[in-house]
Design a protein around this motif. Structure first.
Motif, PDB file in Angstrom:
ATOM      1  N   ALA A   1       0.846  -1.187   0.000  1.00 33.21           N
ATOM      2  CA  ALA A   1       0.000   0.000   0.000  1.00 33.21           C
ATOM      3  C   ALA A   1       0.881   1.238   0.000  1.00 33.21           C
ATOM      4  O   ALA A   1       2.077   1.171   0.296  1.00 33.21           O
ATOM      5  CB  ALA A   1      -0.907   0.002   1.235  1.00 33.21           C
ATOM      6  N   ALA A   2       0.289   2.376  -0.345  1.00 32.14           N
ATOM      7  CA  ALA A   2       1.034   3.640  -0.352  1.00 32.14           C
ATOM      8  C   ALA A   2       0.095   4.784  -0.009  1.00 32.14           C
ATOM      9  O   ALA A   2      -1.124   4.709  -0.220  1.00 32.14           O
ATOM     10  CB  ALA A   2       1.697   3.877  -1.705  1.00 32.14           C
ATOM     11  N   LEU A   3       0.678   5.850   0.515  1.00 36.48           N
ATOM     12  CA  LEU A   3      -0.075   7.007   0.992  1.00 36.48           C
ATOM     13  C   LEU A   3       0.676   8.269   0.603  1.00 36.48           C
ATOM     14  O   LEU A   3       1.901   8.318   0.688  1.00 36.48           O
ATOM     15  CB  LEU A   3      -0.204   6.907   2.520  1.00 36.48           C
ATOM     16  N   ASN A   4      -0.063   9.283   0.161  1.00 40.18           N
ATOM     17  CA  ASN A   4       0.553  10.556  -0.235  1.00 40.18           C
ATOM     18  C   ASN A   4      -0.066  11.706   0.550  1.00 40.18           C
ATOM     19  O   ASN A   4      -1.293  11.826   0.630  1.00 40.18           O
ATOM     20  CB  ASN A   4       0.339  10.816  -1.733  1.00 40.18           C
ATOM     21  N   CYS A   5       0.769  12.556   1.128  1.00 36.76           N
ATOM     22  CA  CYS A   5       0.315  13.764   1.814  1.00 36.76           C
ATOM     23  C   CYS A   5       0.790  14.986   1.028  1.00 36.76           C
ATOM     24  O   CYS A   5       1.989  15.139   0.788  1.00 36.76           O
ATOM     25  CB  CYS A   5       0.870  13.831   3.234  1.00 36.76           C
TER      26      CYS A   5
END
Length: 506
Positions: A333-337
């Protein structure tokens, strides 16, 4: 492959494109406005050309000046990045007519789907469900009001061209619609060069989910999975993640099949994103096709290992897409802020200015896309996005943990940023459960104040205490010889990037 391209954009996305070009041995030409002269995308390119003063209409939205720079620098192609002229069919046509390859959909395809309202017509014809809305663009507040009454309040006023939440207003009453019409129209015109608006139904608590696609010639299309984009403040995305915590296998297959169906029906080519809203009952409705690389593209790259900019360049220069769907693997999974130069404690007002110190985070699975550096200047004229912090891990829980550490490590001194907002989101129970929607963040931030803010009198007290200690402490008999670490000296002498080989005007 191209030997030399011009990047018709600025800041972090221009720098991100430059990095892939360097790896592929492609020379790059940057353009810059007066306040962007010191920007990292200018100093990292091989050549740079001035295109005007600060306002976008006089620089990054000026087609004539950009095409002139492309001719002067003798490039083969133009990459538009995102925003500005990235989805402008007139710009793509001007590039094509001047002998340059436009790295994106052709002007003909852009003409078919650049207008969001018209693209919904293609979706209906292809059998893809759409959000209920008006059957034509609206030219005045009176026309918008007539359509709104047919659809039923609440409604959304939306820019027919462009995206990113600009030119968008919710209207729950006729009064709100009349007040918001000219503002939305002005935002659309200044942001994308087109003031046209349309009206559609406002859905309560939907999820906003998009599918990243790569479309080559002869109908060859692959997808790189979906991205959950429901965390938005006033319709502008703030945080994105992949995969979506709202989808099971069946829903994911349904979403992807609708996206591919639409792409094939429109004859779309190059990288693009098909955006949907998912209603509370789990039904998908087509929103729009973003005909460019997306701000949040990096998380799709992180879970698939595919460089989307590289694929854009290959498709545009060699007219081929070598990837097959069976070759694409999804890892974790990956997350971007999105880190914006805004002051959350003062209603998110823009916070332009000089960055005194910038320390990006590091560690396993961390990626930072930014054009910031110590002393970088953030102009007042453009989008407030100054950095993207993305993390990848085995699963969502690991990703959230890594992001918490990354945001704690990150330092941006001299301007205010939205880092505290992201830290609040990452501690929220509903977010941790994956139980959120497109209107969730506005509710979360209602009346919100940053935690742990230090009052001026507290700062003064600490300062006086430290000063008192320094005055009373015994003085050591140190020699005046410079005993700085050689490592520190090397770091201080290192310059950011390299100066462009040629910068017009210098």
């Amino acid at each position: 492959m191209f030997r030399k391209i011009l990047i018709a954009n600025r800041g972090e996305i221009a720098l991100r494109i430059i990095r892939t070009c360097k790896r592929l041995g492609i020379k790059t030409v940057a353009i810059y406005s007066d306040p962007d002269l010191e920007s990292k995308h200018v100093t990292s390119s091989d050549e740079a050309y001035r295109i005007g003063s600060g306002p976008p209409a006089e620089s990054y939205l000026n087609i004539e000046k950009i095409v002139r720079a492309a001719k002067k620098s003798r490039v083969e192609a133009v990459h538009p990045g995102y925003g500005f002229l990235a989805e402008n069919a007139d710009f793509a046509r001007a590039c094509e007519e001047s002998g340059f390859v436009f790295i994106g959909p052709s002007s003909k395809v852009l003409g078919n789907v650049a207008n969001k309202f018209e693209s919904k017509g293609f979706a209906k014809a292809a059998g893809v469900p759409v959000v209920p809305g008006a059957n034509s663009e609206v030219q005045s507040a009176e026309e918008a009001l007539t359509e709104a009454r047919k659809i039923g309040f609440p409604v959304l006023l939306k820019a027919a061209f462009g995206g990113g939440g600009r030119g968008m207003r919710i209207a729950r009453t006729a009064t709100e619609l009349e007040k918001g019409f000219e503002t939305a129209r002005s935002e659309a015109n200044s942001g994308f060069g087109h003031p046209e608006l349309y009206v559609e139904k406002f859905l309560q608590e939907p999820r906003h989910i998009e599918v990243q696609i790569l479309a080559g010639p002869r109908g060859r299309v692959v997808h790189l999975g979906e991205r959950e984009c429901s965390l938005q403040r006033r319709y502008q995305k703030i945080l994105e993640e992949t995969p979506s915590p709202a989808l099971d296998t069946e829903k994911r297959k349904r979403l992807v099949s609708l996206a591919l169906k639409l792409v094939r029906a429109t004859g779309y080519q190059n990288a693009g994103t098909v955006e949907f809203v998912m209603s509370r009952d789990g039904k998908f409705h087509y929103l729009e096709t973003n005909k460019r690389i997306q701000v949040e593209h990096l998380i799709s790259e992180m879970v698939t290992g595919i460089d989307i900019v590289e694929q854009q360049l290959i498709m545009a220069s060699e007219h081929r897409l070598d990837l097959s769907q069976n070759e694409i693997r999804f890892n974790g999974a990956a997350l971007n802020c999105r880190i914006n130069a805004e002051d959350p404690s003062r209603g998110f007002i823009p916070s332009p200015g000089r960055v005194d110190r910038f320390v990006p985070p590091g560690g396993p699975g961390v990626r930072v896309d930014s054009a910031l550096y110590n002393g970088a200047f953030v102009p007042e004229y453009y989008d407030s996005l100054v950095a993207k912090v993305a993390v990848q891990g085995l699963d969502r829980a690991e990703v959230i943990g890594r992001m918490k550490v990354a945001l704690t490590e990150m330092i941006v001194d001299g301007i205010k940023t939205t880092i505290p907002v992201h830290q609040t989101i990452l501690e929220d129970r509903k977010f941790l459960q994956g139980n959120y929607h497109a209107q969730f963040l506005d509710s979360l931030l209602s009346g919100w104040k940053p935690h742990g803010e230090i009052a001026p009198d507290e700062i003064a007290a600490v300062f006086l205490a430290i000063r008192r200690k320094m005055v009373t402490a015994p003085t050591l008999n140190l020699q005046t010889t410079d005993r700085r670490s050689r490592w520190r000296s090397i770091l201080e002498e290192t310059k950011v990037g390299k100066q462009a080989l040629y910068v017009e005007g210098l």
